[in-house]
Structures are given as structure tokens and as C-alpha cells.
Design an enzyme around this catalytic site. Structure first.
Site, mmCIF file in Angstrom:
data_model
loop_
_atom_site.group_PDB
_atom_site.id
_atom_site.type_symbol
_atom_site.label_atom_id
_atom_site.label_comp_id
_atom_site.label_asym_id
_atom_site.label_seq_id
_atom_site.Cartn_x
_atom_site.Cartn_y
_atom_site.Cartn_z
ATOM 1 N N ASP A 30 20.828 14.339 54.140
ATOM 2 C CA ASP A 30 20.346 13.629 52.956
ATOM 3 C C ASP A 30 19.169 14.394 52.344
ATOM 4 O OD1 ASP A 30 20.709 10.493 51.889
ATOM 5 O OD2 ASP A 30 18.816 11.446 51.351
ATOM 6 N N ILE A 31 19.104 14.389 51.012
ATOM 7 C CA ILE A 31 18.048 15.136 50.314
ATOM 8 C C ILE A 31 16.688 14.441 50.432
ATOM 9 C CG2 ILE A 31 18.194 14.048 48.007
ATOM 10 C CD1 ILE A 31 18.270 16.915 46.847
ATOM 11 N N ASN A 86 25.945 1.021 51.895
ATOM 12 C CA ASN A 86 25.497 0.118 50.838
ATOM 13 C C ASN A 86 26.631 -0.052 49.830
ATOM 14 O OD1 ASN A 86 22.814 -0.067 51.875
ATOM 15 N ND2 ASN A 86 22.340 1.921 50.952
ATOM 16 N N GLY A 92 21.635 -1.603 47.030
ATOM 17 C CA GLY A 92 20.958 -0.308 47.021
ATOM 18 C C GLY A 92 21.871 0.884 46.828
ATOM 19 N N GLN A 93 23.160 0.655 46.515
ATOM 20 C CA GLN A 93 24.038 1.812 46.297
ATOM 21 C C GLN A 93 23.658 2.507 44.987
ATOM 22 O OE1 GLN A 93 28.323 1.098 46.246
ATOM 23 N NE2 GLN A 93 28.763 3.298 46.232
ATOM 24 N N HIS A 99 29.802 6.543 51.153
ATOM 25 C CA HIS A 99 29.078 7.373 52.111
ATOM 26 C C HIS A 99 28.523 6.495 53.214
ATOM 27 C CE1 HIS A 99 26.557 6.321 48.647
ATOM 28 N NE2 HIS A 99 25.547 6.194 49.495
ATOM 29 N N LEU A 100 28.612 7.040 54.417
ATOM 30 C CA LEU A 100 28.073 6.375 55.603
ATOM 31 C C LEU A 100 26.765 7.081 55.936
ATOM 32 C CD1 LEU A 100 28.588 4.388 57.982
ATOM 33 C CD2 LEU A 100 29.851 6.232 59.104
ATOM 34 N N HIS A 101 25.656 6.327 55.864
ATOM 35 C CA HIS A 101 24.359 6.892 56.257
ATOM 36 C C HIS A 101 24.288 6.890 57.784
ATOM 37 C CE1 HIS A 101 22.077 6.147 52.306
ATOM 38 N NE2 HIS A 101 23.120 5.349 52.146
HETATM 39 P P1 5GP Z 1 22.871 5.052 48.440
HETATM 40 O O1 5GP Z 1 21.531 4.628 47.881
HETATM 41 O O2 5GP Z 1 23.913 5.163 47.354
HETATM 42 O O3 5GP Z 1 23.339 4.214 49.601
HETATM 43 O O4 5GP Z 1 22.638 6.500 49.051
HETATM 44 C C1 5GP Z 1 22.650 7.657 48.285
HETATM 45 C C2 5GP Z 1 21.981 8.722 49.107
HETATM 46 O O5 5GP Z 1 22.263 9.980 48.550
HETATM 47 C C3 5GP Z 1 20.448 8.576 49.166
HETATM 48 O O6 5GP Z 1 20.039 8.480 50.516
HETATM 49 C C4 5GP Z 1 19.960 9.858 48.491
HETATM 50 O O7 5GP Z 1 18.765 10.371 49.061
HETATM 51 C C5 5GP Z 1 21.129 10.798 48.683
HETATM 52 N N1 5GP Z 1 21.213 11.823 47.669
HETATM 53 C C6 5GP Z 1 21.087 11.647 46.324
HETATM 54 N N2 5GP Z 1 21.240 12.820 45.678
HETATM 55 C C7 5GP Z 1 21.477 13.759 46.642
HETATM 56 C C8 5GP Z 1 21.723 15.175 46.586
HETATM 57 O O8 5GP Z 1 21.763 15.809 45.526
HETATM 58 N N3 5GP Z 1 21.921 15.794 47.766
HETATM 59 C C9 5GP Z 1 21.878 15.132 48.968
HETATM 60 N N4 5GP Z 1 22.069 15.848 50.070
HETATM 61 N N5 5GP Z 1 21.668 13.801 49.041
HETATM 62 C C10 5GP Z 1 21.465 13.119 47.892
#
Ligand code: 5GP
Ligand code: ZN
Length: 113
Positions: A30-31, A86, A92-93, A99-101
Site C-alpha cells: 500500500d502507498i 471495505n 471507506g472504500q 482489494h483485500l487489505h
Molecule cells: P480503500 O480505502 O478503497 O479500502 O483502500 C484503497 C487503498 O489503496 C488505500 O489503502 C490507499 O492507500 C491505497 N492506494 C491508493 N492509491 C494507491 C497507489 O497509487 N498505489 C498503491 N500501492 N496504493 C494505493
């Protein structure tokens, strides 16, 4: 899919630190990590939300879980790790490609925020 951030990562139009890849799944760091280990495990097939999973795609969710478990073991997280999906903005999506964190390397509270 055009304009999908995670499809662009799959197609290497956007760089990522990949930790796993097979014909159906990739995993990358994750970034903006929320724990010492924070990895995204995703299907290569574009599916916007976990709510959209159906009979033709549900096996991918099982595979995502298996990949996350394998990475958790490799990264010595078996003391405790968290898997999070999410669904929709209210939860929070922010990226609409499922995607699975995989989070680990610290203790976690319950209930989550
Ligand atoms: P969500 O909030 O949709 O459950 O999770 C999205 C995730 O994607 C967040 O944890 C966010 O930090 C990650 N993310 C967003 N943009 C990028 C990116 O450009 N590269 C990577 N590796 N992760 C990203
Ligand atoms: Zn996508």
C-alpha cells in the site's frame, strides 16, 4: 478497465512494489501504510466492489484470502493480522476495484474505527 487505478497497477502503467503475482491475483504494498505491513491483494479481473461478486467470480475471493495467508506466513505475521475489505464509500472504500487489505506488524483494536 480504463480509469481504474488498480487496473493501471496491474498493467504496470502505474508502478508498485509487487510482493506476489499469479495468473489471477497480484499483491503489492500500500502507498500509505496503516501498519508496518500493509499489502493490497487484488484480482486481475476488474470487479468494482465485493458486493458485485457472483458465482463466476467468487473463487477469486477465496484465492485472494489464500494469497494473503501465504504472505502473512512469509512475513511472520501469524501472531495476528487483519484482513479488511471495505465496501462502498460509507465503509471507506476509495478505490473501486476490489482489494483485500492485509495489515500486520502491530496490535489492532476492536471495534475498528
Ligand atoms: P480503500 O480505502 O478503497 O479500502 O483502500 C484503497 C487503498 O489503496 C488505500 O489503502 C490507499 O492507500 C491505497 N492506494 C491508493 N492509491 C494507491 C497507489 O497509487 N498505489 C498503491 N500501492 N496504493 C494505493
Ligand atoms: Zn480495475
Amino acid at each position: 478497465m480504463e480509469d481504474c487505478l488498480f487496473c493501471k497497477i496491474i498493467n504496470q502503467e502505474i508502478p508498485s512494489n509487487k510482493v506476489y503475482e499469479d495468473e489471477e491475483i497480484i499483491a503489492f504494498e500500500d502507498i500509505s501504510p496503516q501498519a508496518p505491513t500493509h499489502i493490497q491483494v487484488i484480482p486481475k479481473q476488474h470487479i468494482a466492489r465485493i458486493y458485485d461478486v457472483d458465482d463466476s467470480t467468487s473463487h477469486l475471493v477465496g484465492k485472494m484470502t489464500q494469497v494473503a495467508n501465504k504472505i502473512a506466513k512469509e512475513q511472520d505475521l501469524l501472531d495476528g493480522y487483519r484482513l479488511v475489505i471495505n465496501c462502498n464509500p460509507g465503509a471507506g472504500q476509495t478505490v473501486f476495484h476490489i482489494h483485500l487489505h492485509l495489515l500486520g506488524g502491530r496490535t489492532f483494536k476492536w471495534p475498528p474505527g
